[in-house]
Write an enzyme that holds these catalytic residues in place. Structure first.
Site, mmCIF file in Angstrom:
data_model
loop_
_atom_site.group_PDB
_atom_site.id
_atom_site.type_symbol
_atom_site.label_atom_id
_atom_site.label_comp_id
_atom_site.label_asym_id
_atom_site.label_seq_id
_atom_site.Cartn_x
_atom_site.Cartn_y
_atom_site.Cartn_z
ATOM 1 N N HIS A 82 -1.349 -7.842 -7.669
ATOM 2 C CA HIS A 82 -2.173 -7.523 -7.288
ATOM 3 C C HIS A 82 -0.265 -6.451 -5.784
ATOM 4 O O HIS A 82 -0.112 -7.345 -6.161
ATOM 5 C CB HIS A 82 -2.397 -7.711 -5.835
ATOM 6 C CG HIS A 82 -3.482 -7.855 -5.149
ATOM 7 N ND1 HIS A 82 -4.588 -7.600 -5.266
ATOM 8 C CD2 HIS A 82 -3.343 -7.544 -4.015
ATOM 9 C CE1 HIS A 82 -5.235 -7.078 -4.231
ATOM 10 N NE2 HIS A 82 -4.766 -7.026 -3.441
ATOM 11 N N ASP A 161 -13.879 -12.555 2.496
ATOM 12 C CA ASP A 161 -12.619 -11.544 2.494
ATOM 13 C C ASP A 161 -13.032 -9.955 2.746
ATOM 14 O O ASP A 161 -12.186 -9.174 3.172
ATOM 15 C CB ASP A 161 -11.504 -11.441 1.647
ATOM 16 C CG ASP A 161 -10.684 -10.596 1.167
ATOM 17 O OD1 ASP A 161 -9.868 -10.874 2.215
ATOM 18 O OD2 ASP A 161 -10.493 -9.861 0.871
ATOM 19 N N ARG A 168 -10.719 -5.778 9.589
ATOM 20 C CA ARG A 168 -9.166 -5.893 10.319
ATOM 21 C C ARG A 168 -9.308 -4.762 9.497
ATOM 22 O O ARG A 168 -8.407 -3.681 10.619
ATOM 23 C CB ARG A 168 -8.377 -6.291 8.644
ATOM 24 C CG ARG A 168 -8.611 -8.093 9.342
ATOM 25 C CD ARG A 168 -7.905 -9.138 8.377
ATOM 26 N NE ARG A 168 -6.411 -8.843 7.568
ATOM 27 C CZ ARG A 168 -6.456 -8.074 6.597
ATOM 28 N NH1 ARG A 168 -7.139 -8.143 5.650
ATOM 29 N NH2 ARG A 168 -4.714 -7.875 6.294
ATOM 30 N N SER A 183 -6.310 -12.877 2.434
ATOM 31 C CA SER A 183 -7.021 -12.206 1.864
ATOM 32 C C SER A 183 -6.505 -11.527 0.307
ATOM 33 O O SER A 183 -7.709 -11.838 -0.527
ATOM 34 C CB SER A 183 -6.164 -10.659 2.887
ATOM 35 O OG SER A 183 -7.175 -9.327 1.640
ATOM 36 N N LYS A 187 -8.795 -13.652 -3.386
ATOM 37 C CA LYS A 187 -9.303 -12.498 -4.629
ATOM 38 C C LYS A 187 -8.943 -13.007 -5.778
ATOM 39 O O LYS A 187 -9.578 -13.228 -6.654
ATOM 40 C CB LYS A 187 -9.001 -11.144 -4.129
ATOM 41 C CG LYS A 187 -9.944 -10.421 -3.613
ATOM 42 C CD LYS A 187 -9.410 -9.214 -3.416
ATOM 43 C CE LYS A 187 -8.500 -8.510 -2.315
ATOM 44 N NZ LYS A 187 -8.663 -8.204 -1.316
HETATM 45 N N1 URA Z 1 -4.301 -5.880 0.302
HETATM 46 C C1 URA Z 1 -5.562 -6.685 0.210
HETATM 47 O O1 URA Z 1 -6.271 -7.411 -1.353
HETATM 48 N N2 URA Z 1 -5.266 -7.990 1.250
HETATM 49 C C2 URA Z 1 -4.728 -6.870 2.599
HETATM 50 O O2 URA Z 1 -4.767 -7.891 3.257
HETATM 51 C C3 URA Z 1 -3.599 -6.312 2.134
HETATM 52 C C4 URA Z 1 -3.583 -5.829 1.248
#
Ligand code: URA
Length: 444
Positions: A82, A161, A168, A183, A187
């Site tokens: 990620h 999220d 956000r 966040s 996930k």
């Molecule tokens: N990627 C995400 O999934 N969440 C964030 O807050 C920033 C980048």
């Protein structure tokens, strides 16, 4: 649940209890807490931060707001990566099929554009027909069949999220270490992974612009992952210039496909190989970095990675012909070349300015309900340190109309600075594990 006292508490720099965080997130996911109260609370967190116990409780509550992918007994290792978000960052599009082609299952769960950064889901959805809203059952079945699925947060995975992320994005509360960490990790920890590699962006186009804060974010996420049984490694990568050349949804898909065909820009490929190498080693699919790198290169050279991507596109309702013919992608109505205004050396290509301009062109969101235009964006062919001649074409704008072209040219004028000198900062600067921080190589 009565929310105002919680907002006041956090506003005044005090901690909420794990029980309060759990109830708050449960009620928010159930639609019982209005967005305006959650926005105020997020802003309080933005300024006051979270204690480690609060962060752990928030992350767990976000994971528990949904279901999990389960891979017990799966015959091959499962890994994902990620990114904390950048401009021109289309790495996931290449990496997922490359790693899957090396025998590692990849449940690539991604987000939408956030602030000035692009999102993998928006990019994928520029492929006609491509569905990112897979159910967990569909994702699991596809991963068993093809080794890879590329999906968004289903209502089943960390739905809290999903709502918080969208909120956000439009309330100025993105650039917060605990909010980003919760966040991303909520996930990823719901994916049932055997290993996670984080691409933590640093530089003016990253959410956290300075290296020390980026390292703090990496360590925070690694702490959350390892404490929940998921081996986690982070690489710090440069986001003081866009990654690759293409910036904008469909343009980035085209560049990712070029990368899978062996013709991607050097910086995009270097970051992709670095992350892929970590993924294979982390889950034991390769014994050494050298072996991992060689297997990834072979997956590209043999065409297997491209073939995997085509099969994933087809399985998710998209038109697989796109891997042979980028003309399948939606095309911008107005295109214009941008030329260097003077001779010299490129001093800066400011990614945040480019990312904001993509949003202004319609390629990102200013409000939760905005519909993204996949066609708009930029292709920028220079990097800091490159010499340029006066009048040399160094970029192109892709827009809906002439007004968009004017906006894009103006953004390029502000973003690309030509001076006497310029230099590239290291592309992959640090490797961070639970054992510590390792400084890596020179500019590439
Ligand atoms: N990627 C995400 O999934 N969440 C964030 O807050 C920033 C980048």
């Amino acid at each position: 649940m009565v929310i105002p006292p919680l907002i006041e508490h956090k506003r005044d720099g005090k901690s909420l209890t794990p029980v309060q965080w759990a109830a708050l997130i449960r009620d928010y996911a159930a639609g019982k807490v209005p967005d305006y109260q959650m926005s105020a609370l997020l802003m309080a967190v933005f300024f006051r931060g979270l204690e480690p116990t609060e962060l752990a409780a928030l992350t767990d509550a976000m994971i528990d707001s949904g279901d999990r992918l389960r891979f017990e007994g799966h015959p091959v290792p499962v890994a994902d990566k990620h990114s904390t978000g950048g401009v021109g960052d289309k790495v996931s599009l290449l990496l997922a099929p490359m790693v899957a082609s090396c025998g590692v299952a990849v449940p690539m769960m991604s987000g939408r554009g956030l602030g000035h950064t692009g999102g993998t889901l928006d990019k994928l959805e520029s492929i006609p027909g491509f569905r990112t809203d897979l159910t967990l059952r569909e994702a699991r079945a596809q991963i068993e069949r093809l080794g890879c699925a590329m999906l968004g947060q289903t209502p089943e995975i960390a739905p809290a999220d999903k709502r918080l992320y969208a909120l956000r994005d439009v309330t100025g509360t993105v650039e917060s270490i605990p909010l980003i960490a919760a966040s991303i990790m909520s996930k990823k920890l719901a994916e049932g992974l055997g290993g996670l590699v984080l691409d933590v962006k640093t530089g003016s186009g990253a959410f956290l612009t300075d290296t020390a804060r980026a390292i703090e974010l990496a360590r925070t996420m690694i702490g959350l992952g390892e404490a929940r049984g998921c081996p986690t490694v982070a690489l710090l990568t440069a986001m003081d210039r866009p990654l690759g050349r293409a910036c904008g949804n469909a343009l980035e898909v085209e560049e990712a496909i070029a990368g899978l065909r062996g013709g991607g820009p050097a910086d995009l490929m270097a970051v992709t190989y670095a992350l892929g190498t970590e993924m294979l080693v982390l889950v034991g699919a390769a014994r050494s970095r050298a072996e991992a790198r060689q297997r990834l290169e072979e997956a590209v050279a043999s065409g297997r990675a491209l073939q995997t991507f085509a099969r994933v596109i087809e399985a998710q309702g998209g038109d697989p012909a796109v891997v042979e013919d980028p003309g399948v992608l939606p095309q911008a109505q107005a295109v214009e070349v941008y030329r260097a205004e003077r001779a010299g050396v490129v001093a800066a290509v400011e990614p945040r300015r480019i990312g904001r301009a993509i949003v202004e062109l319609g390629g990102g969101r200013s409000t939760i309900d905005d519909v993204v235009d996949p066609t708009v964006g930029f292709v920028i062919t220079v990097k800091p340190g490159d010499p340029v001649r006066e009048g040399e074409p160094i970029a192109s704008v892709f827009a809906r109309d002439e007004a968009g072209v004017a906006l894009g040219l103006n953004a390029l004028q502000e973003a690309v600075t030509v001076g006497e000198t310029g230099r590239l900062t290291p592309l992959v600067s640090h490797r961070i594990t639970s054992r510590g921080v390792e400084q890596l190589g020179e500019a590439r």
